[in-house]
Scaffold this active site. Structure first.
Site, PDB file in Angstrom:
ATOM      1  N   ASP A 105       0.800  -1.232   0.000  1.00 57.71           N
ATOM      2  CA  ASP A 105       0.000   0.000   0.000  1.00 57.71           C
ATOM      3  C   ASP A 105       0.833   1.282   0.000  1.00 57.71           C
ATOM      4  O   ASP A 105       0.290   2.380  -0.167  1.00 57.71           O
ATOM      5  CB  ASP A 105      -0.986   0.007   1.184  1.00 57.71           C
ATOM      6  CG  ASP A 105      -0.302  -0.203   2.537  1.00 57.71           C
ATOM      7  OD1 ASP A 105       0.848   0.243   2.715  1.00 57.71           O
ATOM      8  OD2 ASP A 105      -0.932  -0.815   3.427  1.00 57.71           O
ATOM      9  N   HIS A 120       6.983  -7.179  -1.241  1.00 54.82           N
ATOM     10  CA  HIS A 120       5.976  -7.654  -2.198  1.00 54.82           C
ATOM     11  C   HIS A 120       5.595  -6.606  -3.236  1.00 54.82           C
ATOM     12  O   HIS A 120       4.603  -6.762  -3.943  1.00 54.82           O
ATOM     13  CB  HIS A 120       4.726  -8.141  -1.449  1.00 54.82           C
ATOM     14  CG  HIS A 120       4.991  -9.364  -0.613  1.00 54.82           C
ATOM     15  ND1 HIS A 120       4.132  -9.820   0.357  1.00 54.82           N
ATOM     16  CD2 HIS A 120       6.041 -10.218  -0.610  1.00 54.82           C
ATOM     17  CE1 HIS A 120       4.641 -10.907   0.921  1.00 54.82           C
ATOM     18  NE2 HIS A 120       5.797 -11.164   0.361  1.00 54.82           N
ATOM     19  N   CYS A 149       1.573  -0.519 -22.045  1.00 57.07           N
ATOM     20  CA  CYS A 149       2.800   0.285 -22.082  1.00 57.07           C
ATOM     21  C   CYS A 149       2.834   1.060 -23.401  1.00 57.07           C
ATOM     22  O   CYS A 149       2.139   0.703 -24.357  1.00 57.07           O
ATOM     23  CB  CYS A 149       3.992  -0.668 -21.992  1.00 57.07           C
ATOM     24  SG  CYS A 149       5.586   0.144 -21.960  1.00 57.07           S
ATOM     25  N   SER A 190       0.322 -12.185  10.047  1.00 53.84           N
ATOM     26  CA  SER A 190      -0.138 -13.498  10.492  1.00 53.84           C
ATOM     27  C   SER A 190       1.000 -14.506  10.397  1.00 53.84           C
ATOM     28  O   SER A 190       0.868 -15.635  10.868  1.00 53.84           O
ATOM     29  CB  SER A 190      -1.329 -13.960   9.643  1.00 53.84           C
ATOM     30  OG  SER A 190      -0.933 -14.060   8.295  1.00 53.84           O
ATOM     31  N   GLU A 216      -3.850 -10.959  17.858  1.00 53.47           N
ATOM     32  CA  GLU A 216      -4.042 -12.410  17.946  1.00 53.47           C
ATOM     33  C   GLU A 216      -2.715 -13.138  18.061  1.00 53.47           C
ATOM     34  O   GLU A 216      -1.679 -12.597  17.682  1.00 53.47           O
ATOM     35  CB  GLU A 216      -4.762 -12.904  16.680  1.00 53.47           C
ATOM     36  CG  GLU A 216      -6.195 -12.438  16.619  1.00 53.47           C
ATOM     37  CD  GLU A 216      -6.859 -12.807  15.302  1.00 53.47           C
ATOM     38  OE1 GLU A 216      -6.338 -13.711  14.609  1.00 53.47           O
ATOM     39  OE2 GLU A 216      -7.881 -12.184  14.989  1.00 53.47           O
ATOM     40  N   ALA A 232      -1.999  -2.117  16.482  1.00 46.35           N
ATOM     41  CA  ALA A 232      -0.727  -1.455  16.193  1.00 46.35           C
ATOM     42  C   ALA A 232      -0.793   0.051  16.443  1.00 46.35           C
ATOM     43  O   ALA A 232       0.132   0.642  17.004  1.00 46.35           O
ATOM     44  CB  ALA A 232      -0.332  -1.722  14.741  1.00 46.35           C
TER      45      ALA A 232
HETATM   46  P1  NAD Z   1      -2.586 -11.174   6.972  1.00 44.81           P
HETATM   47  O1  NAD Z   1      -3.826 -10.594   6.380  1.00 44.81           O
HETATM   48  O2  NAD Z   1      -2.298 -12.608   6.747  1.00 44.81           O
HETATM   49  O3  NAD Z   1      -2.608 -10.984   8.564  1.00 44.81           O
HETATM   50  C1  NAD Z   1      -2.906  -9.762   9.160  1.00 44.81           C
HETATM   51  C2  NAD Z   1      -2.468  -9.840  10.622  1.00 44.81           C
HETATM   52  O4  NAD Z   1      -2.674  -8.575  11.206  1.00 44.81           O
HETATM   53  C3  NAD Z   1      -3.254 -10.864  11.458  1.00 44.81           C
HETATM   54  O5  NAD Z   1      -2.344 -11.629  12.232  1.00 44.81           O
HETATM   55  C4  NAD Z   1      -4.120  -9.981  12.361  1.00 44.81           C
HETATM   56  O6  NAD Z   1      -4.331 -10.566  13.657  1.00 44.81           O
HETATM   57  C5  NAD Z   1      -3.258  -8.751  12.473  1.00 44.81           C
HETATM   58  N1  NAD Z   1      -3.995  -7.505  12.742  1.00 44.81           N
HETATM   59  C6  NAD Z   1      -5.276  -7.184  12.411  1.00 44.81           C
HETATM   60  N2  NAD Z   1      -5.571  -5.947  12.827  1.00 44.81           N
HETATM   61  C7  NAD Z   1      -4.455  -5.473  13.448  1.00 44.81           C
HETATM   62  C8  NAD Z   1      -4.134  -4.244  14.091  1.00 44.81           C
HETATM   63  N3  NAD Z   1      -5.028  -3.246  14.193  1.00 44.81           N
HETATM   64  N4  NAD Z   1      -2.893  -4.100  14.610  1.00 44.81           N
HETATM   65  C9  NAD Z   1      -1.973  -5.105  14.527  1.00 44.81           C
HETATM   66  N5  NAD Z   1      -2.221  -6.283  13.921  1.00 44.81           N
HETATM   67  C10 NAD Z   1      -3.455  -6.463  13.399  1.00 44.81           C
HETATM   68  O7  NAD Z   1      -1.407 -10.233   6.519  1.00 44.81           O
HETATM   69  P2  NAD Z   1       0.109 -10.560   6.164  1.00 44.81           P
HETATM   70  O8  NAD Z   1       0.713 -11.388   7.230  1.00 44.81           O
HETATM   71  O9  NAD Z   1       0.716  -9.246   5.828  1.00 44.81           O
HETATM   72  O10 NAD Z   1       0.051 -11.437   4.835  1.00 44.81           O
HETATM   73  C11 NAD Z   1      -0.831 -11.110   3.793  1.00 44.81           C
HETATM   74  C12 NAD Z   1      -0.216 -10.875   2.436  1.00 44.81           C
HETATM   75  O11 NAD Z   1      -1.152 -10.078   1.732  1.00 44.81           O
HETATM   76  C13 NAD Z   1       1.057 -10.068   2.457  1.00 44.81           C
HETATM   77  O12 NAD Z   1       1.939 -10.752   1.667  1.00 44.81           O
HETATM   78  C14 NAD Z   1       0.725  -8.710   1.818  1.00 44.81           C
HETATM   79  O13 NAD Z   1       1.567  -8.458   0.699  1.00 44.81           O
HETATM   80  C15 NAD Z   1      -0.657  -8.848   1.256  1.00 44.81           C
HETATM   81  N6  NAD Z   1      -1.588  -7.776   1.678  1.00 44.81           N
HETATM   82  C16 NAD Z   1      -1.155  -6.487   1.788  1.00 44.81           C
HETATM   83  C17 NAD Z   1      -2.035  -5.494   2.204  1.00 44.81           C
HETATM   84  C18 NAD Z   1      -1.527  -4.077   2.325  1.00 44.81           C
HETATM   85  O14 NAD Z   1      -0.638  -3.688   1.572  1.00 44.81           O
HETATM   86  N7  NAD Z   1      -2.049  -3.285   3.272  1.00 44.81           N
HETATM   87  C19 NAD Z   1      -3.363  -5.809   2.507  1.00 44.81           C
HETATM   88  C20 NAD Z   1      -3.783  -7.131   2.354  1.00 44.81           C
HETATM   89  C21 NAD Z   1      -2.875  -8.110   1.957  1.00 44.81           C
END
Ligand code: NAD
Length: 250
Positions: A105, A120, A149, A190, A216, A232
């Site tokens: 993001d 990523h 492109c 996660s 969690e 967070a």
């Molecule tokens: P995930 O979705 O697997 O896990 C999210 C984790 O965040 C969970 O463990 C959850 O308990 C925790 N969480 C939820 N709310 C929270 C908060 N307020 N404060 C702290 N922790 C909180 O995410 P991941 O482990 O990053 O893996 C997902 C993949 O998907 C990544 O590879 C990423 O590239 C991609 N992704 C990115 C975005 C983004 O850029 N914001 C969004 C969705 C998925």
């Protein structure tokens, strides 16, 4: 009760310590960016795992781009939250620092962090499928789907899809940082997507204490030295203040 600063003091950190931070989708949840595994992770009836693949793009680039266009539109309206801001402050004040994110993001950069490895990729960069050229593209919504492109070839998002390798240099720099870390913070992941999931373990095996911030339990929890259960946006600013104090750079 022992304060967070007291607990961090036990780690014998100082101004020469290397602080490494790994973040995941959870850090952006409070900015309003949906995580994949939460209930908001679905788009129409698709799961992310079905669209974020080279095979899906090969088969149906239009649908994959419609999904990215939708995600770019959501993220374009979101702002860094206090957790992103606090990590940007750590980046500014700590001499030896590395932030590694799985997020696409761009909110760490928007908050002002500079020493960031985007493992990523980034939703607002595109890559030519013929020439491999990468450039920034912030047009939301896209006028043309799928976009092309100037050379005529299809553009793809400059992100790493399921089944694709992370660029070698980014991975090497990340592992190197984890191997030399004096402290590792793990925020909002996660810890099920490899190879990022193994980074905290690598740091732990190299002797660095690990602090996890997540509402969690995760696979990191059993070997974390400190587990801070909560959001967070609430915990990271307090942690950052204590850490800057302990390092003597506050
Ligand atoms: P995930 O979705 O697997 O896990 C999210 C984790 O965040 C969970 O463990 C959850 O308990 C925790 N969480 C939820 N709310 C929270 C908060 N307020 N404060 C702290 N922790 C909180 O995410 P991941 O482990 O990053 O893996 C997902 C993949 O998907 C990544 O590879 C990423 O590239 C991609 N992704 C990115 C975005 C983004 O850029 N914001 C969004 C969705 C998925």
């Amino acid at each position: 009760m022992t304060s967070l600063a007291d607990r961090l003091s036990d780690f014998n950190l100082d101004v020469d310590s290397l602080v490494v931070v790994l973040t995941g989708a959870g850090i952006s949840a409070e900015s309003g960016v949906p995580t994949f595994r939460g209930k908001d992770g679905l788009w129409k009836t698709y799961r992310a795992q079905d669209l974020a693949t080279p095979e899906a793009f090969e088969r149906d680039p239009k649908t994959v781009w419609e999904w990215y266009d939708y995600r770019r539109q959501i993220v374009a309206t979101k702002r860094p939250n206090p957790a992103h801001v606090a990590l940007a402050e750590l980046d500014e004040k700590i001499p030896h620092f590395q932030l590694i994110t799985q997020n696409v993001d761009g909110l760490h950069l928007e908050a002002g962090a500079r020493r960031v490895i985007e493992l990523h990729g980034n939703l607002f960069r595109v890559r030519c499928t013929a020439e491999g050229t990468v450039f920034e593209d912030r047009e939301v919504p896209l006028k043309e789907i799928p976009p092309h492109c100037r050379c005529g070839a299809l553009l793809r998002p400059d992100v790493v899809w399921f089944g694709e390798p992370i660029p070698h240099d980014l991975l090497e720099r990340s592992f190197e940082a984890c191997r030399h870390a004096s402290l590792m913070l793990v925020v909002g992941t996660s810890a099920v997507v490899q190879p990022a999931a193994s980074m905290p373990l690598l740091a732990r095996q190299a002797g660095a204490p690990v602090v996890e911030i997540n509402p969690e339990e995760t696979p990191i929890t059993p070997f974390a030295d400190i587990s801070l259960r909560g959001r967070a946006g609430e915990i990271v600013p307090e942690l950052a203040t204590s850490l800057l104090d302990v390092l003597g750079v506050g």
